[in-house]
Design an enzyme around this catalytic site. Sequence first.
Site, PDB file in Angstrom:
ATOM      1  N   LYS A  97       0.832  -1.203   0.000  1.00  0.00           N
ATOM      2  CA  LYS A  97       0.000   0.000   0.000  1.00  0.00           C
ATOM      3  C   LYS A  97       0.869   1.257   0.000  1.00  0.00           C
ATOM      4  O   LYS A  97       1.913   1.296   0.656  1.00  0.00           O
ATOM      5  CB  LYS A  97      -0.913  -0.014   1.229  1.00  0.00           C
ATOM      6  CG  LYS A  97      -1.863  -1.201   1.256  1.00  0.00           C
ATOM      7  CD  LYS A  97      -2.517  -1.349   2.615  1.00  0.00           C
ATOM      8  CE  LYS A  97      -3.321  -2.638   2.702  1.00  0.00           C
ATOM      9  NZ  LYS A  97      -3.828  -2.882   4.060  1.00  0.00           N
ATOM     10  N   GLU A 100     -10.026  -7.519   5.237  1.00  0.00           N
ATOM     11  CA  GLU A 100      -9.685  -6.950   3.933  1.00  0.00           C
ATOM     12  C   GLU A 100     -10.458  -7.642   2.812  1.00  0.00           C
ATOM     13  O   GLU A 100     -10.631  -8.860   2.818  1.00  0.00           O
ATOM     14  CB  GLU A 100      -8.178  -7.054   3.694  1.00  0.00           C
ATOM     15  CG  GLU A 100      -7.366  -6.418   4.813  1.00  0.00           C
ATOM     16  CD  GLU A 100      -5.970  -6.012   4.377  1.00  0.00           C
ATOM     17  OE1 GLU A 100      -5.614  -6.234   3.211  1.00  0.00           O
ATOM     18  OE2 GLU A 100      -5.236  -5.471   5.220  1.00  0.00           O
ATOM     19  N   GLU A 148      -8.301 -11.467   3.451  1.00  0.00           N
ATOM     20  CA  GLU A 148      -7.610 -11.904   4.663  1.00  0.00           C
ATOM     21  C   GLU A 148      -8.026 -11.008   5.815  1.00  0.00           C
ATOM     22  O   GLU A 148      -8.694  -9.988   5.625  1.00  0.00           O
ATOM     23  CB  GLU A 148      -6.089 -11.822   4.478  1.00  0.00           C
ATOM     24  CG  GLU A 148      -5.570 -10.412   4.251  1.00  0.00           C
ATOM     25  CD  GLU A 148      -4.063 -10.350   4.059  1.00  0.00           C
ATOM     26  OE1 GLU A 148      -3.411 -11.384   4.180  1.00  0.00           O
ATOM     27  OE2 GLU A 148      -3.562  -9.243   3.793  1.00  0.00           O
ATOM     28  N   ARG A 161      -4.046  -7.114  13.948  1.00  0.00           N
ATOM     29  CA  ARG A 161      -3.177  -6.109  14.573  1.00  0.00           C
ATOM     30  C   ARG A 161      -3.636  -4.726  14.144  1.00  0.00           C
ATOM     31  O   ARG A 161      -4.559  -4.572  13.347  1.00  0.00           O
ATOM     32  CB  ARG A 161      -1.742  -6.316  14.105  1.00  0.00           C
ATOM     33  CG  ARG A 161      -1.623  -6.330  12.574  1.00  0.00           C
ATOM     34  CD  ARG A 161      -0.214  -6.246  12.064  1.00  0.00           C
ATOM     35  NE  ARG A 161      -0.108  -6.527  10.629  1.00  0.00           N
ATOM     36  CZ  ARG A 161      -0.374  -5.657   9.673  1.00  0.00           C
ATOM     37  NH1 ARG A 161      -0.759  -4.425   9.978  1.00  0.00           N
ATOM     38  NH2 ARG A 161      -0.243  -5.993   8.397  1.00  0.00           N
ATOM     39  N   ARG A 175       2.204   7.304   2.593  1.00  0.00           N
ATOM     40  CA  ARG A 175       3.345   6.674   3.260  1.00  0.00           C
ATOM     41  C   ARG A 175       4.634   7.240   2.678  1.00  0.00           C
ATOM     42  O   ARG A 175       4.939   7.013   1.500  1.00  0.00           O
ATOM     43  CB  ARG A 175       3.320   5.162   3.067  1.00  0.00           C
ATOM     44  CG  ARG A 175       2.089   4.478   3.629  1.00  0.00           C
ATOM     45  CD  ARG A 175       2.288   2.977   3.642  1.00  0.00           C
ATOM     46  NE  ARG A 175       1.072   2.276   4.013  1.00  0.00           N
ATOM     47  CZ  ARG A 175       1.029   0.976   4.313  1.00  0.00           C
ATOM     48  NH1 ARG A 175       2.140   0.254   4.263  1.00  0.00           N
ATOM     49  NH2 ARG A 175      -0.117   0.388   4.638  1.00  0.00           N
TER      50      ARG A 175
END
Length: 447
Positions: free
Chosen positions: A237, A275, A287, A291, A337
């Site tokens: 991502k 997801e 999946e 966390r 990011r």
Amino acid sequence: MFQKILIANRGEIALRVLRACKELGIQTVVVHSTADADAMHVRLADESVCIGPPPSRDSYLNIHQIVAACEITGADAVHPGYGFLSENAKFADILAAHNITFIGPSGDHIRIMGDKIEAKRTAKRLGIPVVPGSDGAVTDEKEARRIAGEIGYPVIIKASAGGGGRGMKVAYTETDLEVALQTARSEAGAAFGDDAVYIEKYLEKPRHIEVQVFGDGFGRGVHFGERDCSLQRRHQKVWEEAPSPALNAEERARIGGVCAKAIADLGYSGAGTIEFLYENGEFYFIEMNTRLQVEHPVTEAITGIDLVHEQIRVASGGGLSVKQEDIKFNGHAIECRINAEDPRTFTPSPGTISHFHTPGGLGIRVDSGVYSGYKIPPYYDSLIGKLIVHGRNRVECMMRLRRALDEFVVDGIKTTLPLFRDLVGNADIANGDYDIHWLEKYLAKEE
């Protein structure tokens, strides 16, 4: 509530968790490798313990050293952040055996969701829509041909224990299938020590939508809406936003309700992300990550709820602080990011940051553990920070993001900031018109 939490991670997420602990009045311990002795989270923690040399296997993945650090400092809980040991069931079990709370789900739930085949079976049982495909591991080419013929080409072969795109191959025809199957199994075995693979229908132009969920461990579950993570490179991502430009309120409520009920029925405790691939109005389970996600700040921005506070509260036995009806969605948020990488080749760019200046103003948040003069070590993930921007709507958010990117300065190393400056001016991105293949096609054109 806990008296002292050990943070078993590094970089921006270690600092993020440390700040949450301070706000809750909880003492902090951080562990670090010799390469991270000057890291910001080490400087700000109440206590720090060096647990080994730079390689992750000798430090941040060294369970024995981390447990020893807990015992030496008297920490009664561990927050694993993301990556490293955050989804390691053995680590959660060992902590429990030492009467140390793992701030996350049980080892059993980590194991179930860590096995992609078992996770898919569990999702199906819980009423979560799944991608058509094999019910379990595919062991030979004959079986693979049968399954692929039933669901129709193209198909994708995935490693059962995989992630990050490793052990993942697409077959467009029966001729492709044999090579794809062998290659996927070989990659899976080398990367994860487990060559089990499974087959799913390959969706041509899906979006990647994920739903943030929380369970209290006692049969209650809530969702905090979805995030759109479709802008990816090599299955990693790059840009995330909430809410998704592709969903309407009805779709959001529908999939959120399905996920919240599933988490409640599972008896799950803590944060999780379910997801999906989304195409033609349908959701298909990929999946579940057991966390905190890298992109959790966009959810915090539109809900006003601190998800790390919530993790700590649930792990301490305090239950969820909100009911589903208390969770309101406000505006739009985008996260970029920022990696220490060449913005074109994506080659890592470790080195010393000579100047670091972050943007400010209304609706701007930067999560980063670096500073001017900080030397980025070559041993770890290249993420050095996250720029999170919030606006009353997506248009305002995009304009604010453009301004924030113009203000962001990182000198001394190469970063992905120029990529985001390009993306924010792109018409497809402005219109929210992209899928999981869009970014790689865009980058290929730019070469």
